[in-house]
Design a protein around this motif. Structure first.
Motif, PDB file in Angstrom:
ATOM      1  N   UNK A  36      28.788  32.907  54.126  1.00 44.91           N
ATOM      2  CA  UNK A  36      30.166  32.431  54.113  1.00 44.91           C
ATOM      3  C   UNK A  36      31.001  33.117  53.052  1.00 44.91           C
ATOM      4  N   UNK A  37      30.379  33.953  52.214  1.00 43.31           N
ATOM      5  CA  UNK A  37      31.105  34.674  51.175  1.00 43.31           C
ATOM      6  C   UNK A  37      31.733  35.962  51.677  1.00 43.31           C
ATOM      7  N   UNK A  38      31.613  36.246  52.963  1.00 41.30           N
ATOM      8  CA  UNK A  38      32.197  37.450  53.549  1.00 41.30           C
ATOM      9  C   UNK A  38      33.424  37.033  54.344  1.00 41.30           C
ATOM     10  N   UNK A  39      34.534  37.719  54.091  1.00 43.46           N
ATOM     11  CA  UNK A  39      35.791  37.417  54.776  1.00 43.46           C
ATOM     12  C   UNK A  39      36.156  38.547  55.723  1.00 43.46           C
ATOM     13  N   UNK A  40      36.731  38.192  56.847  1.00 41.70           N
ATOM     14  CA  UNK A  40      37.241  39.177  57.802  1.00 41.70           C
ATOM     15  C   UNK A  40      38.644  38.746  58.195  1.00 41.70           C
ATOM     16  N   UNK A  41      39.591  39.665  58.072  1.00 41.03           N
ATOM     17  CA  UNK A  41      40.961  39.346  58.443  1.00 41.03           C
ATOM     18  C   UNK A  41      41.656  40.583  58.976  1.00 41.03           C
ATOM     19  N   UNK A  42      42.695  40.343  59.761  1.00 38.86           N
ATOM     20  CA  UNK A  42      43.468  41.430  60.345  1.00 38.86           C
ATOM     21  C   UNK A  42      44.636  41.727  59.416  1.00 38.86           C
ATOM     22  N   UNK A  43      44.753  43.018  59.052  1.00 40.95           N
ATOM     23  CA  UNK A  43      45.866  43.466  58.205  1.00 40.95           C
ATOM     24  C   UNK A  43      46.401  44.777  58.765  1.00 40.95           C
ATOM     25  N   UNK A  45      47.133  45.913  61.631  1.00 40.37           N
ATOM     26  CA  UNK A  45      46.491  46.484  62.811  1.00 40.37           C
ATOM     27  C   UNK A  45      45.037  46.874  62.641  1.00 40.37           C
ATOM     28  N   UNK A  46      44.475  46.664  61.459  1.00 38.56           N
ATOM     29  CA  UNK A  46      43.060  46.969  61.213  1.00 38.56           C
ATOM     30  C   UNK A  46      42.367  45.694  60.740  1.00 38.56           C
ATOM     31  N   UNK A  47      41.051  45.673  60.862  1.00 38.29           N
ATOM     32  CA  UNK A  47      40.280  44.538  60.379  1.00 38.29           C
ATOM     33  C   UNK A  47      39.695  44.915  59.025  1.00 38.29           C
ATOM     34  N   UNK A  48      39.867  44.029  58.053  1.00 37.01           N
ATOM     35  CA  UNK A  48      39.347  44.250  56.707  1.00 37.01           C
ATOM     36  C   UNK A  48      38.244  43.223  56.465  1.00 37.01           C
ATOM     37  N   UNK A  49      37.046  43.723  56.136  1.00 35.53           N
ATOM     38  CA  UNK A  49      35.898  42.860  55.866  1.00 35.53           C
ATOM     39  C   UNK A  49      35.531  43.034  54.396  1.00 35.53           C
ATOM     40  N   UNK A  63      26.995  44.628  57.885  1.00 36.22           N
ATOM     41  CA  UNK A  63      27.676  45.811  58.424  1.00 36.22           C
ATOM     42  C   UNK A  63      27.273  46.076  59.870  1.00 36.22           C
ATOM     43  N   UNK A  64      26.008  45.853  60.215  1.00 29.77           N
ATOM     44  CA  UNK A  64      25.558  46.026  61.606  1.00 29.77           C
ATOM     45  C   UNK A  64      26.262  45.023  62.511  1.00 29.77           C
ATOM     46  N   UNK A  65      26.356  43.782  62.057  1.00 30.60           N
ATOM     47  CA  UNK A  65      27.031  42.738  62.837  1.00 30.60           C
ATOM     48  C   UNK A  65      28.503  43.073  63.024  1.00 30.60           C
ATOM     49  N   UNK A  66      29.138  43.572  61.981  1.00 29.71           N
ATOM     50  CA  UNK A  66      30.547  43.979  62.067  1.00 29.71           C
ATOM     51  C   UNK A  66      30.705  45.095  63.107  1.00 29.71           C
ATOM     52  N   UNK A  72      35.108  49.845  68.381  1.00 24.63           N
ATOM     53  CA  UNK A  72      36.350  50.336  68.959  1.00 24.63           C
ATOM     54  C   UNK A  72      37.599  49.962  68.176  1.00 24.63           C
ATOM     55  N   UNK A  73      37.461  49.115  67.161  1.00 26.02           N
ATOM     56  CA  UNK A  73      38.615  48.734  66.342  1.00 26.02           C
ATOM     57  C   UNK A  73      38.588  49.482  65.018  1.00 26.02           C
ATOM     58  N   UNK A  74      39.742  49.597  64.398  1.00 27.36           N
ATOM     59  CA  UNK A  74      39.819  50.164  63.052  1.00 27.36           C
ATOM     60  C   UNK A  74      39.326  49.098  62.085  1.00 27.36           C
ATOM     61  N   UNK A  75      38.244  49.415  61.352  1.00 29.53           N
ATOM     62  CA  UNK A  75      37.639  48.449  60.439  1.00 29.53           C
ATOM     63  C   UNK A  75      37.464  49.096  59.070  1.00 29.53           C
ATOM     64  N   UNK A  76      37.838  48.356  58.026  1.00 25.57           N
ATOM     65  CA  UNK A  76      37.628  48.787  56.644  1.00 25.57           C
ATOM     66  C   UNK A  76      36.719  47.752  55.996  1.00 25.57           C
ATOM     67  N   UNK A  77      35.620  48.211  55.391  1.00 21.92           N
ATOM     68  CA  UNK A  77      34.693  47.267  54.774  1.00 21.92           C
ATOM     69  C   UNK A  77      34.586  47.511  53.277  1.00 21.92           C
TER      70      UNK A  77
END
Length: 94
Positions: A36-43, A45-49, A63-66, A72-77
């Motif tokens: 639960x300490x990992x956050x994912x949000x849309x900013x 047009x990209x997803x920030x984890x 990271x594998x789950x993400x 296919x989405x723009x993701x920044x981790x």
């Protein structure tokens, strides 16, 4: 007057991204991770984890789950491993 087709397509795409991010959050909380300490949000047009996890193995699993959920989405981790080693020297205070 109805919305232009491109506006409806953009709205549907945004809803789809939000749905996929919500599903990712559910997986991170419910599966073997319980992270639960990992956050994912849309900013912008990209997803920030972001977040901190207890081990490198846990980070790889997150990271594998993400990648699986958000393919296919723009993701920044920015998921880091918590430092759990004991200090090798005394802390010097000013």
């Amino acid at each position: 007057m109805s919305e232009p087709l491109t506006q409806r397509s953009e709205d549907n795409e945004e809803e789809n991204i939000e749905y996929r991010v919500a599903h990712l959050r559910d997986r991170l909380a419910a599966e073997e991770l319980g992270e639960l300490g990992v956050r994912a949000e849309v900013r912008a047009g990209a997803v920030v984890v972001t977040g901190t996890v207890p081990s490198a193995q846990c980070r790889e699993t997150v990271l594998r789950t993400v990648r699986e959920e958000l393919a296919g989405l723009a993701v920044h981790t920015d998921v880091v491993v918590a430092e759990t080693a004991t200090p090798d020297h005394a802390e010097e205070l000013p």
